[in-house]
Design an enzyme around this catalytic site. Structure first.
Site, PDB file in Angstrom:
ATOM      1  N   LYS A  77      -0.525 -34.161 -40.589  1.00 58.11           N
ATOM      2  CA  LYS A  77      -0.796 -35.501 -40.023  1.00 58.11           C
ATOM      3  C   LYS A  77       0.489 -36.042 -39.206  1.00 58.11           C
ATOM      4  O   LYS A  77       0.504 -36.723 -38.359  1.00 58.11           O
ATOM      5  CB  LYS A  77      -1.577 -36.243 -40.878  1.00 58.11           C
ATOM      6  CG  LYS A  77      -2.937 -35.597 -41.193  1.00 58.11           C
ATOM      7  CD  LYS A  77      -3.580 -36.641 -42.190  1.00 58.11           C
ATOM      8  CE  LYS A  77      -4.927 -35.875 -42.670  1.00 58.11           C
ATOM      9  NZ  LYS A  77      -5.729 -36.779 -43.476  1.00 58.11           N
ATOM     10  N   ASN A  98      -4.751 -37.409 -37.030  1.00 60.84           N
ATOM     11  CA  ASN A  98      -5.624 -36.521 -37.563  1.00 60.84           C
ATOM     12  C   ASN A  98      -6.796 -35.764 -36.713  1.00 60.84           C
ATOM     13  O   ASN A  98      -7.559 -35.198 -37.090  1.00 60.84           O
ATOM     14  CB  ASN A  98      -6.359 -37.110 -39.015  1.00 60.84           C
ATOM     15  CG  ASN A  98      -7.531 -38.031 -38.484  1.00 60.84           C
ATOM     16  OD1 ASN A  98      -7.302 -38.841 -37.653  1.00 60.84           O
ATOM     17  ND2 ASN A  98      -8.596 -37.993 -39.046  1.00 60.84           N
ATOM     18  N   ASP A 132      -8.569 -41.549 -39.922  1.00 62.21           N
ATOM     19  CA  ASP A 132      -8.543 -41.812 -41.282  1.00 62.21           C
ATOM     20  C   ASP A 132      -8.385 -43.285 -41.657  1.00 62.21           C
ATOM     21  O   ASP A 132      -9.113 -43.465 -42.436  1.00 62.21           O
ATOM     22  CB  ASP A 132      -7.425 -41.151 -41.829  1.00 62.21           C
ATOM     23  CG  ASP A 132      -7.605 -39.635 -41.986  1.00 62.21           C
ATOM     24  OD1 ASP A 132      -8.445 -39.068 -41.962  1.00 62.21           O
ATOM     25  OD2 ASP A 132      -6.196 -38.876 -41.833  1.00 62.21           O
ATOM     26  N   GLY A 159       1.996 -41.160 -50.700  1.00 60.67           N
ATOM     27  CA  GLY A 159       2.294 -40.076 -49.870  1.00 60.67           C
ATOM     28  C   GLY A 159       1.505 -40.458 -48.543  1.00 60.67           C
ATOM     29  O   GLY A 159       1.525 -41.635 -48.264  1.00 60.67           O
ATOM     30  N   ASN A 181       3.619 -45.066 -57.781  1.00 60.40           N
ATOM     31  CA  ASN A 181       3.728 -43.756 -57.235  1.00 60.40           C
ATOM     32  C   ASN A 181       4.694 -43.131 -58.360  1.00 60.40           C
ATOM     33  O   ASN A 181       5.672 -43.679 -58.886  1.00 60.40           O
ATOM     34  CB  ASN A 181       4.291 -43.721 -55.933  1.00 60.40           C
ATOM     35  CG  ASN A 181       4.162 -42.356 -55.302  1.00 60.40           C
ATOM     36  OD1 ASN A 181       3.065 -42.074 -55.240  1.00 60.40           O
ATOM     37  ND2 ASN A 181       5.504 -41.778 -54.608  1.00 60.40           N
ATOM     38  N   THR A 183       7.008 -41.146 -57.498  1.00 60.74           N
ATOM     39  CA  THR A 183       8.345 -41.181 -57.098  1.00 60.74           C
ATOM     40  C   THR A 183       8.499 -42.568 -56.618  1.00 60.74           C
ATOM     41  O   THR A 183       8.250 -42.920 -55.700  1.00 60.74           O
ATOM     42  CB  THR A 183       8.717 -40.174 -55.837  1.00 60.74           C
ATOM     43  OG1 THR A 183       8.399 -38.809 -56.391  1.00 60.74           O
ATOM     44  CG2 THR A 183      10.264 -40.243 -55.434  1.00 60.74           C
ATOM     45  N   TYR A 249     -12.738 -35.381 -53.290  1.00 56.19           N
ATOM     46  CA  TYR A 249     -14.184 -35.165 -53.340  1.00 56.19           C
ATOM     47  C   TYR A 249     -14.434 -33.920 -53.929  1.00 56.19           C
ATOM     48  O   TYR A 249     -15.820 -33.718 -54.292  1.00 56.19           O
ATOM     49  CB  TYR A 249     -14.780 -35.320 -51.958  1.00 56.19           C
ATOM     50  CG  TYR A 249     -14.226 -34.497 -51.003  1.00 56.19           C
ATOM     51  CD1 TYR A 249     -13.211 -34.513 -49.987  1.00 56.19           C
ATOM     52  CD2 TYR A 249     -14.880 -33.087 -50.725  1.00 56.19           C
ATOM     53  CE1 TYR A 249     -12.651 -33.703 -49.223  1.00 56.19           C
ATOM     54  CE2 TYR A 249     -14.413 -32.007 -49.840  1.00 56.19           C
ATOM     55  CZ  TYR A 249     -13.518 -32.646 -49.016  1.00 56.19           C
ATOM     56  OH  TYR A 249     -13.061 -31.734 -48.214  1.00 56.19           O
TER      57      TYR A 249
HETATM   58  P1  ATR Z   1      -1.191 -36.579 -48.934  1.00 57.82           P
HETATM   59  O1  ATR Z   1      -0.909 -36.416 -47.386  1.00 57.82           O
HETATM   60  O2  ATR Z   1      -2.503 -35.944 -49.487  1.00 57.82           O
HETATM   61  O3  ATR Z   1      -1.060 -38.178 -49.238  1.00 57.82           O
HETATM   62  P2  ATR Z   1       1.316 -35.817 -49.900  1.00 57.82           P
HETATM   63  O4  ATR Z   1       2.137 -36.857 -48.768  1.00 57.82           O
HETATM   64  O5  ATR Z   1       2.046 -34.868 -50.481  1.00 57.82           O
HETATM   65  O6  ATR Z   1      -0.062 -35.596 -49.598  1.00 57.82           O
HETATM   66  O7  ATR Z   1       1.206 -37.159 -51.093  1.00 57.82           O
HETATM   67  C1  ATR Z   1       0.818 -36.517 -52.534  1.00 57.82           C
HETATM   68  C2  ATR Z   1       0.626 -37.876 -53.380  1.00 57.82           C
HETATM   69  O8  ATR Z   1       0.358 -37.432 -54.878  1.00 57.82           O
HETATM   70  C3  ATR Z   1       1.830 -38.644 -53.600  1.00 57.82           C
HETATM   71  O9  ATR Z   1       1.816 -39.863 -53.836  1.00 57.82           O
HETATM   72  C4  ATR Z   1       2.547 -37.729 -54.825  1.00 57.82           C
HETATM   73  O10 ATR Z   1       3.676 -38.424 -55.655  1.00 57.82           O
HETATM   74  P3  ATR Z   1       4.970 -38.248 -55.083  1.00 57.82           P
HETATM   75  O11 ATR Z   1       5.186 -39.173 -53.865  1.00 57.82           O
HETATM   76  O12 ATR Z   1       5.795 -38.759 -56.378  1.00 57.82           O
HETATM   77  O13 ATR Z   1       5.231 -36.850 -54.773  1.00 57.82           O
HETATM   78  C5  ATR Z   1       1.370 -37.735 -55.670  1.00 57.82           C
HETATM   79  N1  ATR Z   1       1.182 -36.685 -56.561  1.00 57.82           N
HETATM   80  C6  ATR Z   1       1.288 -35.454 -56.253  1.00 57.82           C
HETATM   81  N2  ATR Z   1       1.246 -34.703 -57.537  1.00 57.82           N
HETATM   82  C7  ATR Z   1       1.768 -35.480 -58.598  1.00 57.82           C
HETATM   83  C8  ATR Z   1       1.753 -35.259 -59.814  1.00 57.82           C
HETATM   84  N3  ATR Z   1       1.903 -34.264 -60.525  1.00 57.82           N
HETATM   85  N4  ATR Z   1       1.775 -36.624 -60.595  1.00 57.82           N
HETATM   86  C9  ATR Z   1       1.882 -37.774 -60.095  1.00 57.82           C
HETATM   87  N5  ATR Z   1       1.663 -37.992 -58.580  1.00 57.82           N
HETATM   88  C10 ATR Z   1       1.386 -36.886 -57.867  1.00 57.82           C
END
Ligand code: ATR
Length: 308
Positions: A77, A98, A132, A159, A181, A183, A249
Site C-alpha cells: 500500500k 489500496n 481503506d 504500522g 506500539n 516499537t 477478521y
Molecule cells: P499493516 O500494513 O497490516 O499495518 P505492518 O505495517 O507490518 O502491517 O504493521 C503491523 C503492526 O503489527 C505493527 O504495529 C507491528 O508492530 P511493530 O511496529 O513494532 O512492528 C505490530 N506487530 C506485529 N507483530 C507483533 C508482535 N509480535 N507483537 C506486537 N506487535 C506486533
C-alpha cells in the site's frame, strides 16, 4: 464450503485482481466476484501473489493487459504510491494506495475509468485511491454503532493499517487518540505527524488512565493461533473500554475480541472494513452503486462457511 457456479469466461471478459503477499487467505475474490455478478458485468477478479520487488512490473503488466483495476494489500500500500500516474485526494491525504483504477480516454477525449467506457486501445493511466480510511470510520459507525467524533480512542498498532486509522480518525474529530506500539519509535513518529496535522486532537503515547469509547486493534496479533493479546492487561483493563474493534477478521473471534466481550465491550471484527473498502473500489471501477448486501453475503460465506 459451497461451490459457486462456474462463471463463463470469454475473450471479452475483463480482468482485475488483488496483489499481495501473502494472498492465498484473501476473501476479496469471493466478495468482488459476487459484486461483479450482481452488477451483471463481464469481469473477473483474481488474487495474485506479488512480491514487493516486482510490484512495479506487476502493475505495468496489468496496465499492458488493459485490466479494469487492482487492489493492493500487505505489503504494497505504501510502496505503490510512487508508481501511480495520479493520486486521488484520498491517497494523497492518507499516504497509501489500496485501489488502482486504470483510466483511458473516451470518445470525447475525456479520461475515464476503463471499466466504464468502450476500450479504444489508447494509452492508459494509473490513478491511485485509498478506500481503506473511510471504511474504518464506516465500520466503527455501522458495526460498533458508535460515533467517532469526540470519542476517546486507544489505537493498538502504528504500522501501515494503524497509521491510516489514526490519520482518518483524527480527521473525523476524535477527542483523544492514544497510541501503543511494540516499537515505540513508530508510535512517536506517528504522534508527531498527528499533532502537526490535527492540532485539535489530544494525542497520547501509551495507555490512557481514563475510560475509552473505542479500543482498536490495528496490529497483526490475532492472525496466528497462540498470538499474545495486542493489549497489555497489566497496563490497561479492557473493562475500561466501551467497544472493541479488531481489524483481523480471520479468525472471526480473536482472543482480543473474546477478552473484550468478556469484559463487557460491544465488539466487531474487521470483516466490515474489508467489505466497505471493497465496495468503494467496485464503485470506482464500475461507476455504479456497489451491491453491498451481495458482497457481504459472499464474504460471510467465504470466511465463515455455511455457519453464516
Ligand atoms: P499493516 O500494513 O497490516 O499495518 P505492518 O505495517 O507490518 O502491517 O504493521 C503491523 C503492526 O503489527 C505493527 O504495529 C507491528 O508492530 P511493530 O511496529 O513494532 O512492528 C505490530 N506487530 C506485529 N507483530 C507483533 C508482535 N509480535 N507483537 C506486537 N506487535 C506486533
Amino acid at each position: 464450503m459451497s461451490v459457486a457456479p462456474t462463471k463463463s469466461i470469454s475473450a471479452s471478459t475483463r480482468l482485475g485482481a488483488v496483489f499481495g503477499r501473502p494472498i492465498r487467505h484473501s476473501a476479496s475474490p469471493a466478495m468482488q466476484n459476487a459484486g461483479i455478478a450482481s452488477l451483471g458485468l463481464d469481469w473477473m477478479y483474481a488474487a495474485c501473489d506479488v512480491s514487493p520487488d516486482v510490484l512495479k512490473v506487476a502493475l505495468e503488466g496489468a496496465r499492458a493487459m488493459r485490466w479494469i483495476g487492482v487492489n493492493l494489500t500487505v505489503p504494497h500500500k505504501l510502496l505503490a504510491v510512487p508508481f501511480m500516474d495520479l493520486l486521488d485526494d484520498s491517497a494523497q491525504r492518507w499516504g497509501a494506495v489500496n485501489t488502482v483504477v486504470f483510466e483511458a480516454e473516451d470518445d470525447e477525449g475525456l479520461w475515464r475509468p476503463l471499466g466504464q467506457i468502450r476500450d479504444l486501445g489508447g494509452p492508459l493511466r494509473m490513478r491511485g485511491y485509498n478506500t481503506d480510511a473511510d471504511a474504518i470510520v464506516r465500520a466503527i459507525r455501522e458495526d460498533l454503532a458508535i460515533e467517532p467524533r469526540g470519542a476517546r480512542v486507544l489505537l493498538l498498532g502504528a504500522g501501515g493499517a494503524g497509521r491510516t486509522a489514526a490519520l482518518r480518525l483524527a480527521d473525523e474529530g476524535v477527542g483523544e487518540l492514544w497510541l501503543v506500539n511494540r516499537t515505540p519509535s513508530k508510535a512517536e513518529a506517528l504522534a508527531r505527524e498527528l499533532e502537526e496535522r490535527f492540532p485539535a486532537v489530544h494525542i497520547g503515547l501509551g495507555y490512557p488512565a481514563s475510560d475509552v469509547e473505542i479500543v482498536l486493534n490495528a496490529t497483526s496479533l490475532g492472525l496466528k493461533p497462540g498470538d499474545p493479546l495486542p493489549v497489555d492487561a497489566s497496563q490497561f483493563s479492557l473493562g475500561k473500554a466501551f467497544t472493541a474493534y479488531d481489524m483481523v477478521y480471520r479468525p472471526s473471534q480473536t482472543p482480543f475480541l473474546q477478552a473484550a466481550q468478556a469484559a463487557g465491550c460491544r465488539v466487531a471484527n474487521g470483516l466490515g472494513m474489508l467489505l466497505y473498502q471493497g465496495a468503494a473500489a467496485l464503485e470506482l471501477w464500475s461507476g455504479r452503486p456497489a451491491p453491498v448486501e451481495a458482497m457481504k453475503t459472499a464474504l460471510i460465506q467465504e470466511v465463515y462457511g455455511q455457519r453464516a
